[in-house]
Write a protein that holds these residues in place. Structure first.
Motif, PDB file in Angstrom:
ATOM      1  N   ARG A 114       0.826  -1.214   0.000  1.00 43.44           N
ATOM      2  CA  ARG A 114       0.000   0.000   0.000  1.00 43.44           C
ATOM      3  C   ARG A 114       0.860   1.264   0.000  1.00 43.44           C
ATOM      4  N   ARG A 115       1.907   1.245   0.803  1.00 42.39           N
ATOM      5  CA  ARG A 115       2.798   2.404   0.829  1.00 42.39           C
ATOM      6  C   ARG A 115       3.377   2.664  -0.559  1.00 42.39           C
ATOM      7  N   SER A 116       3.854   1.617  -1.229  1.00 41.18           N
ATOM      8  CA  SER A 116       4.439   1.774  -2.560  1.00 41.18           C
ATOM      9  C   SER A 116       3.405   2.254  -3.559  1.00 41.18           C
ATOM     10  N   TYR A 117       2.217   1.680  -3.482  1.00 39.10           N
ATOM     11  CA  TYR A 117       1.133   2.048  -4.392  1.00 39.10           C
ATOM     12  C   TYR A 117       0.767   3.525  -4.224  1.00 39.10           C
ATOM     13  N   ALA A 118       0.632   3.986  -2.985  1.00 34.46           N
ATOM     14  CA  ALA A 118       0.258   5.379  -2.735  1.00 34.46           C
ATOM     15  C   ALA A 118       1.330   6.330  -3.259  1.00 34.46           C
ATOM     16  N   THR A 119       2.587   5.932  -3.162  1.00 34.97           N
ATOM     17  CA  THR A 119       3.682   6.749  -3.687  1.00 34.97           C
ATOM     18  C   THR A 119       3.638   6.810  -5.207  1.00 34.97           C
ATOM     19  N   ALA A 120       3.474   5.658  -5.841  1.00 32.49           N
ATOM     20  CA  ALA A 120       3.457   5.602  -7.299  1.00 32.49           C
ATOM     21  C   ALA A 120       2.283   6.394  -7.875  1.00 32.49           C
ATOM     22  N   CYS A 121       1.125   6.265  -7.257  1.00 34.93           N
ATOM     23  CA  CYS A 121      -0.048   6.992  -7.744  1.00 34.93           C
ATOM     24  C   CYS A 121       0.144   8.506  -7.655  1.00 34.93           C
ATOM     25  N   LYS A 122       0.859   8.943  -6.643  1.00 32.57           N
ATOM     26  CA  LYS A 122       1.124  10.374  -6.483  1.00 32.57           C
ATOM     27  C   LYS A 122       2.109  10.887  -7.518  1.00 32.57           C
ATOM     28  N   LEU A 123       3.169  10.127  -7.748  1.00 28.96           N
ATOM     29  CA  LEU A 123       4.271  10.609  -8.571  1.00 28.96           C
ATOM     30  C   LEU A 123       4.116  10.316 -10.059  1.00 28.96           C
ATOM     31  N   TRP A 124       3.302   9.322 -10.405  1.00 33.04           N
ATOM     32  CA  TRP A 124       3.105   8.979 -11.818  1.00 33.04           C
ATOM     33  C   TRP A 124       1.638   8.621 -12.016  1.00 33.04           C
ATOM     34  N   PRO A 125       0.757   9.600 -11.900  1.00 34.64           N
ATOM     35  CA  PRO A 125      -0.684   9.317 -11.892  1.00 34.64           C
ATOM     36  C   PRO A 125      -1.246   8.870 -13.231  1.00 34.64           C
ATOM     37  N   GLU A 126      -0.495   9.076 -14.305  1.00 35.69           N
ATOM     38  CA  GLU A 126      -0.995   8.680 -15.617  1.00 35.69           C
ATOM     39  C   GLU A 126      -0.992   7.173 -15.826  1.00 35.69           C
ATOM     40  N   VAL A 127      -0.278   6.467 -14.982  1.00 31.90           N
ATOM     41  CA  VAL A 127      -0.133   5.013 -15.116  1.00 31.90           C
ATOM     42  C   VAL A 127      -1.168   4.301 -14.253  1.00 31.90           C
TER      43      VAL A 127
ATOM     44  N   GLY B  79       7.345   1.233  10.355  1.00 35.03           N
ATOM     45  CA  GLY B  79       7.848   2.321   9.531  1.00 35.03           C
ATOM     46  C   GLY B  79       7.012   2.549   8.287  1.00 35.03           C
ATOM     47  N   ALA B  80       6.603   1.459   7.637  1.00 34.68           N
ATOM     48  CA  ALA B  80       5.761   1.581   6.449  1.00 34.68           C
ATOM     49  C   ALA B  80       4.426   2.227   6.787  1.00 34.68           C
ATOM     50  N   GLN B  81       3.836   1.808   7.909  1.00 34.32           N
ATOM     51  CA  GLN B  81       2.539   2.356   8.292  1.00 34.32           C
ATOM     52  C   GLN B  81       2.648   3.835   8.678  1.00 34.32           C
ATOM     53  N   GLN B  82       3.701   4.192   9.395  1.00 31.39           N
ATOM     54  CA  GLN B  82       3.872   5.591   9.760  1.00 31.39           C
ATOM     55  C   GLN B  82       3.964   6.470   8.512  1.00 31.39           C
ATOM     56  N   ARG B  83       4.754   6.072   7.543  1.00 30.70           N
ATOM     57  CA  ARG B  83       4.898   6.861   6.319  1.00 30.70           C
ATOM     58  C   ARG B  83       3.568   6.993   5.593  1.00 30.70           C
ATOM     59  N   LEU B  84       2.814   5.914   5.575  1.00 33.39           N
ATOM     60  CA  LEU B  84       1.512   5.955   4.914  1.00 33.39           C
ATOM     61  C   LEU B  84       0.591   6.982   5.569  1.00 33.39           C
ATOM     62  N   MET B  85       0.773   7.230   6.842  1.00 36.74           N
ATOM     63  CA  MET B  85      -0.082   8.141   7.585  1.00 36.74           C
ATOM     64  C   MET B  85       0.385   9.594   7.538  1.00 36.74           C
ATOM     65  N   ILE B  86       1.702   9.816   7.449  1.00 41.88           N
ATOM     66  CA  ILE B  86       2.186  11.199   7.507  1.00 41.88           C
ATOM     67  C   ILE B  86       2.612  11.762   6.152  1.00 41.88           C
ATOM     68  N   TYR B  87       2.991  10.915   5.202  1.00 39.36           N
ATOM     69  CA  TYR B  87       3.524  11.435   3.957  1.00 39.36           C
ATOM     70  C   TYR B  87       2.497  12.066   3.017  1.00 39.36           C
ATOM     71  N   PRO B  88       1.218  11.655   3.036  1.00 38.78           N
ATOM     72  CA  PRO B  88       0.263  12.367   2.179  1.00 38.78           C
ATOM     73  C   PRO B  88       0.220  13.868   2.463  1.00 38.78           C
ATOM     74  N   GLN B  89       0.314  14.261   3.719  1.00 37.14           N
ATOM     75  CA  GLN B  89       0.284  15.668   4.068  1.00 37.14           C
ATOM     76  C   GLN B  89       1.542  16.406   3.608  1.00 37.14           C
ATOM     77  N   GLN B  90       2.613  15.646   3.382  1.00 32.47           N
ATOM     78  CA  GLN B  90       3.856  16.248   2.913  1.00 32.47           C
ATOM     79  C   GLN B  90       3.995  16.173   1.394  1.00 32.47           C
ATOM     80  N   GLY B  91       2.968  15.651   0.731  1.00 34.16           N
ATOM     81  CA  GLY B  91       2.957  15.617  -0.723  1.00 34.16           C
ATOM     82  C   GLY B  91       3.678  14.461  -1.350  1.00 34.16           C
ATOM     83  N   PHE B  92       4.037  13.434  -0.550  1.00 30.67           N
ATOM     84  CA  PHE B  92       4.798  12.313  -1.080  1.00 30.67           C
ATOM     85  C   PHE B  92       3.921  11.156  -1.555  1.00 30.67           C
ATOM     86  N   MET B  93       2.667  11.096  -1.108  1.00 31.23           N
ATOM     87  CA  MET B  93       1.776   9.971  -1.409  1.00 31.23           C
ATOM     88  C   MET B  93       0.353  10.467  -1.584  1.00 31.23           C
TER      89      MET B  93
END
Length: 221
Positions: free
Chosen positions: A131-144, A174-188
């Protein structure tokens, strides 16, 4: 000794990180570098099943891989996949990425440089980081159109394969923490995190599974 509560909490986070996508043929597979050669094994298996014509392995080294993968995660993955019968010409190596965001950005740049058309991609990660990887990819390459995949195994099987339960639970936290805080920082992209998953993560954090946590003001993914 890991308590029964910690095991239960880790299992809840593990279950949430699993996306449950049905694997289907895609334009390319991107195998995310890590300490786990199982990512390369699963990528090779999917290639032999006809799920993609092209693979990108991406990753430099980290504190957990610099000794066991001195030539870089992506290069060790490539070597493993070739051992498993994947043609070398079907594999691209991206050797610079040091975090998930760079995995996606640098893989995209490499594929664009090679003029490889990409409309869909299999995103192959460790099981507890789907899920963490998916949320990152969707943010950074949304056309795919992204399809998450990992080695199909239970948490107990994964712990046995790694041989270090505390490391796995630290990584899960660590994966869960990033999933929770990184959307607000624009990473996911934002993910809907159920309350019981948040509570499970917080108990793991409070129980000392903190070696893979980041500062909540961190600027890297």
């Amino acid at each position: 000794m890991i308590s029964a509560q910690a095991w239960a909490d880790a299992q809840r986070v593990w279950d949430f990180q699993q996306m449950g996508h049905d694997v289907r043929p895609c334009s390319v597979a991107i195998g995310l570098g890590s300490h786990d050669l199982g990512v390369a094994d699963t990528t090779a298996d999917l290639y032999h099943r006809g799920m993609m014509p092209l693979i990108v392995f991406t990753g430099a080294t980290s504190r957990t891989t610099r000794e066991r993968m001195p030539r870089g995660e992506a290069e060790h993955y490539r070597e493993r996949a070739v051992e498993l019968g994947v043609p070398a010409e079907a594999i691209l190596v991206e050797p610079r990425a040091r975090n998930t965001g760079e995995n996606i950005r640098f893989s995209r740049a490499l594929l664009e440089e090679r003029h490889a058309p990409v409309s869909s991609a299999l995103l192959i990660s460790k099981p507890y980081e789907e899920r963490r990887s998916y949320a990152t990819a969707c943010k950074l390459w949304p056309e795919v159109e992204w399809v998450s995949a990992s080695t199909p195994m239970t948490m107990s099987e994964y712990v046995d394969s790694i041989g270090d339960a505390r490391l796995v639970i630290d990584m899960l936290a660590g994966a869960q923490q990033r999933l929770m805080i990184y959307p607000q920082q624009g990473f996911m992209t934002e993910q809907n995190v159920p309350g019981d998953v948040t509570a499970a993560y917080e108990r793991l954090r409070d129980a000392g599974f903190i070696s893979r946590l980041v500062s909540e003001t961190a600027e890297r993914n």
